[in-house]
Write a protein that holds these residues in place. Structure first.
Motif, PDB file in Angstrom:
ATOM      1  N   LEU A 127       0.822  -1.214   0.000  1.00 16.59           N
ATOM      2  CA  LEU A 127       0.000   0.000   0.000  1.00 16.59           C
ATOM      3  C   LEU A 127       0.856   1.265   0.000  1.00 16.59           C
ATOM      4  CD1 LEU A 127      -2.794  -0.962   2.588  1.00 16.59           C
ATOM      5  CD2 LEU A 127      -2.868  -1.166   0.100  1.00 16.59           C
ATOM      6  N   ASP A 128       2.033   1.179   0.625  1.00 19.16           N
ATOM      7  CA  ASP A 128       2.918   2.354   0.711  1.00 19.16           C
ATOM      8  C   ASP A 128       3.802   2.514  -0.518  1.00 19.16           C
ATOM      9  OD1 ASP A 128       1.903   2.985   3.186  1.00 19.16           O
ATOM     10  OD2 ASP A 128       3.527   2.011   4.312  1.00 19.16           O
ATOM     11  N   ASP A 129       3.828   1.509  -1.390  1.00 19.53           N
ATOM     12  CA  ASP A 129       4.669   1.555  -2.591  1.00 19.53           C
ATOM     13  C   ASP A 129       3.910   2.284  -3.700  1.00 19.53           C
ATOM     14  OD1 ASP A 129       6.200   1.126  -4.848  1.00 19.53           O
ATOM     15  OD2 ASP A 129       6.605  -0.985  -4.401  1.00 19.53           O
ATOM     16  N   GLU A 130       4.350   3.490  -4.017  1.00 16.52           N
ATOM     17  CA  GLU A 130       3.617   4.307  -4.993  1.00 16.52           C
ATOM     18  C   GLU A 130       3.727   3.759  -6.413  1.00 16.52           C
ATOM     19  OE1 GLU A 130       3.572   8.492  -4.807  1.00 16.52           O
ATOM     20  OE2 GLU A 130       3.984   8.578  -2.657  1.00 16.52           O
ATOM     21  N   ALA A 131       4.648   2.821  -6.626  1.00 18.98           N
ATOM     22  CA  ALA A 131       4.719   2.173  -7.938  1.00 18.98           C
ATOM     23  C   ALA A 131       3.588   1.156  -8.100  1.00 18.98           C
ATOM     24  CB  ALA A 131       6.069   1.481  -8.116  1.00 18.98           C
ATOM     25  N   ILE A 132       3.010   0.715  -6.972  1.00 23.21           N
ATOM     26  CA  ILE A 132       1.896  -0.248  -7.007  1.00 23.21           C
ATOM     27  C   ILE A 132       0.571   0.455  -6.731  1.00 23.21           C
ATOM     28  CG2 ILE A 132       0.932  -2.369  -6.007  1.00 23.21           C
ATOM     29  CD1 ILE A 132       3.812  -3.117  -5.178  1.00 23.21           C
ATOM     30  N   PHE A 133       0.535   1.241  -5.662  1.00 25.75           N
ATOM     31  CA  PHE A 133      -0.662   2.006  -5.298  1.00 25.75           C
ATOM     32  C   PHE A 133      -0.342   3.495  -5.433  1.00 25.75           C
ATOM     33  CE2 PHE A 133      -1.729  -2.025  -3.459  1.00 25.75           C
ATOM     34  CZ  PHE A 133      -3.119  -2.067  -3.418  1.00 25.75           C
ATOM     35  N   PRO A 134      -0.517   4.062  -6.646  1.00 20.24           N
ATOM     36  CA  PRO A 134      -0.176   5.467  -6.873  1.00 20.24           C
ATOM     37  C   PRO A 134      -0.976   6.394  -5.954  1.00 20.24           C
ATOM     38  CG  PRO A 134      -0.671   4.335  -8.943  1.00 20.24           C
ATOM     39  CD  PRO A 134      -1.082   3.420  -7.842  1.00 20.24           C
ATOM     40  N   GLN A 135      -0.307   7.385  -5.424  1.00 27.07           N
ATOM     41  CA  GLN A 135      -0.966   8.355  -4.547  1.00 27.07           C
ATOM     42  C   GLN A 135      -1.470   9.577  -5.314  1.00 27.07           C
ATOM     43  OE1 GLN A 135      -1.533   8.170  -1.053  1.00 27.07           O
ATOM     44  NE2 GLN A 135      -1.049   6.031  -1.448  1.00 27.07           N
ATOM     45  N   LYS A 136      -0.796   9.888  -6.418  1.00 25.65           N
ATOM     46  CA  LYS A 136      -1.157  11.104  -7.160  1.00 25.65           C
ATOM     47  C   LYS A 136      -2.204  10.792  -8.217  1.00 25.65           C
ATOM     48  CE  LYS A 136       3.241  13.532  -6.546  1.00 25.65           C
ATOM     49  NZ  LYS A 136       4.013  12.482  -5.871  1.00 25.65           N
ATOM     50  N   LEU A 137      -3.177  11.656  -8.308  1.00 26.34           N
ATOM     51  CA  LEU A 137      -4.261  11.507  -9.274  1.00 26.34           C
ATOM     52  C   LEU A 137      -3.692  11.491 -10.689  1.00 26.34           C
ATOM     53  CD1 LEU A 137      -7.331  11.319  -9.363  1.00 26.34           C
ATOM     54  CD2 LEU A 137      -7.411  13.793  -9.656  1.00 26.34           C
ATOM     55  N   GLY A 138      -4.104  10.516 -11.476  1.00 25.62           N
ATOM     56  CA  GLY A 138      -3.667  10.441 -12.875  1.00 25.62           C
ATOM     57  C   GLY A 138      -2.449   9.570 -13.094  1.00 25.62           C
ATOM     58  N   THR A 139      -1.746   9.195 -12.009  1.00 24.08           N
ATOM     59  CA  THR A 139      -0.601   8.294 -12.152  1.00 24.08           C
ATOM     60  C   THR A 139      -1.117   6.904 -12.513  1.00 24.08           C
ATOM     61  OG1 THR A 139       0.580   9.546 -10.456  1.00 24.08           O
ATOM     62  CG2 THR A 139       1.441   7.364 -11.019  1.00 24.08           C
ATOM     63  N   PRO A 140      -0.566   6.286 -13.561  1.00 24.47           N
ATOM     64  CA  PRO A 140      -1.089   4.979 -13.993  1.00 24.47           C
ATOM     65  C   PRO A 140      -0.782   3.868 -12.986  1.00 24.47           C
ATOM     66  CG  PRO A 140       0.880   5.547 -15.247  1.00 24.47           C
ATOM     67  CD  PRO A 140       0.527   6.759 -14.444  1.00 24.47           C
ATOM     68  N   PHE A 141      -1.669   2.905 -12.931  1.00 25.37           N
ATOM     69  CA  PHE A 141      -1.439   1.712 -12.117  1.00 25.37           C
ATOM     70  C   PHE A 141      -0.549   0.756 -12.903  1.00 25.37           C
ATOM     71  CE2 PHE A 141      -5.165   3.536 -10.223  1.00 25.37           C
ATOM     72  CZ  PHE A 141      -5.102   3.187  -8.878  1.00 25.37           C
TER      73      PHE A 141
END
Length: 215
Positions: A127-141
């Motif tokens: 959940l904390d890995d932004e490469a898996i669960f992006p935090q920023k709107l519009g960042t691709p999964f």
């Protein structure tokens, strides 16, 4: 990482609650979940809202279900001990061993509380890995996002299975069975709606699952 609430039911959580992905979209979807859950119609609550991205919906709900299991298990930490639960089992026929494929590649037998600790640490890391669960709107999964989500849900189910098989009488004595049943019904309906757990994985609670799904 300290386990907040360990051994204290007053805290009512196994570790700190996770927030939904930041940004207006995550907050908006979280409000939708809260509103639809408030209606009492769980089948309606799990459906993808019209026009929403399925990965965004899976992400917000993954955090939500993580928090639900976290709180439920937190009420049992003084009872689910290495002495009482030396293996992570769901009745006499099912036993789960821990492996994350990275630090523990070969499945190891651990006590139920240790399994849940490893599991919650592993989910938090996802959940904390932004490469898996992006935090920023519009960042691709990522392309493997659904696979990660399916693994998270498969493993969260094992906590439910252990609670029902090993600690249900304690849940009843704490007068929490209605809450447990509602959380599990919500979990089952969501995983079924998006085909997140193979039917075979649900075998330890198959009768309960079938009654929820009315198969």
């Amino acid at each position: 990482m300290s386990l907040f609430g360990l051994g204290s039911r007053n805290q009512k959580t196994f570790r700190p609650k996770k927030n939904a992905p930041s940004g207006s979209k995550g907050a908006q979807l979280q409000r939708h979940i809260d509103a639809t859950l408030g209606s009492g119609n769980l089948r309606e609550a799990v459906r993808l809202p019209p026009g929403e991205d399925i990965n965004e919906w899976l992400a917000v709900n993954t955090v939500d279900f993580f928090n639900q299991v976290n709180i439920l298990y937190g009420t049992l930490t003084e009872f689910c001990t290495a002495n009482n639960c030396p293996t992570m089992s769901a009745g006499p026929r099912y036993e789960y061993r821990w492996a994350d494929g990275v630090t523990v590649k070969k499945p190891i037998e651990v006590s139920a509380p240790k399994y849940v600790e490893y599991l919650m640490d592993w989910i938090e890391a996802q959940l904390d890995d932004e490469a898996i669960f992006p935090q920023k709107l519009g960042t691709p999964f990522p392309p493997n996002f659904r696979d990660v989500v399916k693994t998270i849900f498969k493993r969260l189910f094992r906590v439910y299975a252990h609670i029902y098989h090993s600690h249900f009488q304690k849940i009843v004595s704490l007068k929490e069975e209605a809450h447990l049943n509602t959380c599990f019904k919500h979990f089952v309906l969501f995983t079924w709606e998006f085909r997140l757990i193979d039917k075979g994985e649900l075998a330890p609670l198959s009768d309960l699952v079938d009654s929820i799904l009315q198969l």
